[in-house]
Design a protein around this motif. Sequence first.
Motif, PDB file in Angstrom:
ATOM      1  N   SER A 228     -43.696   7.174 -30.171  1.00  0.00           N
ATOM      2  CA  SER A 228     -44.458   7.991 -28.949  1.00  0.00           C
ATOM      3  C   SER A 228     -45.828   8.409 -29.324  1.00  0.00           C
ATOM      4  CB  SER A 228     -43.310   9.211 -28.387  1.00  0.00           C
ATOM      5  OG  SER A 228     -43.199   9.930 -29.540  1.00  0.00           O
TER       6      SER A 228
ATOM      7  N   PRO B 157     -44.530  11.313 -19.622  1.00  0.00           N
ATOM      8  CA  PRO B 157     -43.303  10.441 -18.916  1.00  0.00           C
ATOM      9  C   PRO B 157     -42.906  10.868 -17.594  1.00  0.00           C
ATOM     10  CG  PRO B 157     -42.341  11.978 -20.654  1.00  0.00           C
ATOM     11  CD  PRO B 157     -43.907  11.942 -20.808  1.00  0.00           C
TER      12      PRO B 157
ATOM     13  N   LEU C  92     -51.912   2.029 -21.190  1.00  0.00           N
ATOM     14  CA  LEU C  92     -50.327   2.237 -20.521  1.00  0.00           C
ATOM     15  C   LEU C  92     -49.447   2.704 -21.349  1.00  0.00           C
ATOM     16  CD1 LEU C  92     -48.840   2.309 -17.704  1.00  0.00           C
ATOM     17  CD2 LEU C  92     -48.567  -0.139 -18.080  1.00  0.00           C
ATOM     18  N   THR C  93     -49.106   1.971 -22.282  1.00  0.00           N
ATOM     19  CA  THR C  93     -47.958   2.389 -23.301  1.00  0.00           C
ATOM     20  C   THR C  93     -48.173   4.065 -23.822  1.00  0.00           C
ATOM     21  OG1 THR C  93     -47.729   0.090 -23.701  1.00  0.00           O
ATOM     22  CG2 THR C  93     -46.755   1.607 -25.319  1.00  0.00           C
TER      23      THR C  93
ATOM     24  N   PHE D 177     -44.645   8.947 -14.685  1.00  0.00           N
ATOM     25  CA  PHE D 177     -44.207   7.544 -14.432  1.00  0.00           C
ATOM     26  C   PHE D 177     -42.826   7.532 -13.844  1.00  0.00           C
ATOM     27  CE2 PHE D 177     -48.021   7.696 -17.380  1.00  0.00           C
ATOM     28  CZ  PHE D 177     -48.395   6.387 -16.926  1.00  0.00           C
TER      29      PHE D 177
ATOM     30  N   ARG E 134     -47.805   6.441 -20.861  1.00  0.00           N
ATOM     31  CA  ARG E 134     -46.481   6.455 -20.411  1.00  0.00           C
ATOM     32  C   ARG E 134     -45.670   7.277 -21.440  1.00  0.00           C
ATOM     33  NH1 ARG E 134     -42.740   2.167 -17.906  1.00  0.00           N
ATOM     34  NH2 ARG E 134     -41.051   3.560 -17.051  1.00  0.00           N
TER      35      ARG E 134
END
Length: 204
Positions: free
Chosen positions: A2, A195, A187-188, A198, A191
């Motif tokens: 993450s 979190p 984006l990854t 999204f 997100r």
Amino acid sequence: MSGVLFIVSAPSGAGKTTLVRGLLETDREIRLSVSYTTRKPRAGEVNGVAYHFVDEEHFLAMREHGDFLEWAQVHGNYYATSASWLRSELAAGHDVLLEIDWQGAEQVRKKFPEATGIFILPPSFAELEARLRGRGTDSAEVIARRLAAARDEMRRVKDFDYVIINKDLHIALDDMRAAVRAARLQLTAARARNPQAFDFLDKD
């Protein structure tokens, strides 16, 4: 994973260490990976802060044990990154910066293809030579060896996502901060960091 993994590379004398230090002073969300090395400490360098300084026997034993994510031999000395520390930091959501040479960067990208690569170039090769000679810390033989390696190192720039020309330190530092911000907005990464923003993607 993450956290965002940043790989910063440059030929010796391009100003990598100064730029990384400037970034870390203003961005508290990034953790610097402290490399292991067999190089002798320079004046003012503190063990565990600048590097983990170990002798060659200890280094090779750690390498054999699988303790390193990557390792390389540069200018006659070994350098490496701790695998367990980096993976645990990323898993905890912390951004991590690796200040490593192109050999190490190549190894890391194979294991973390999503890593963001930042390469630092001097404004010219002549300026790079002037900087190395102006340090006053290396012998003429060491400088010659670094210059010989620099040309090949600089050709690796094509393997990186962002390129910073370190002509003016303040501008280069702003550029480096911009590269970090841009990576976090992908984006990854966005997100993983937010979190809750999204949640709508998981709803019908």
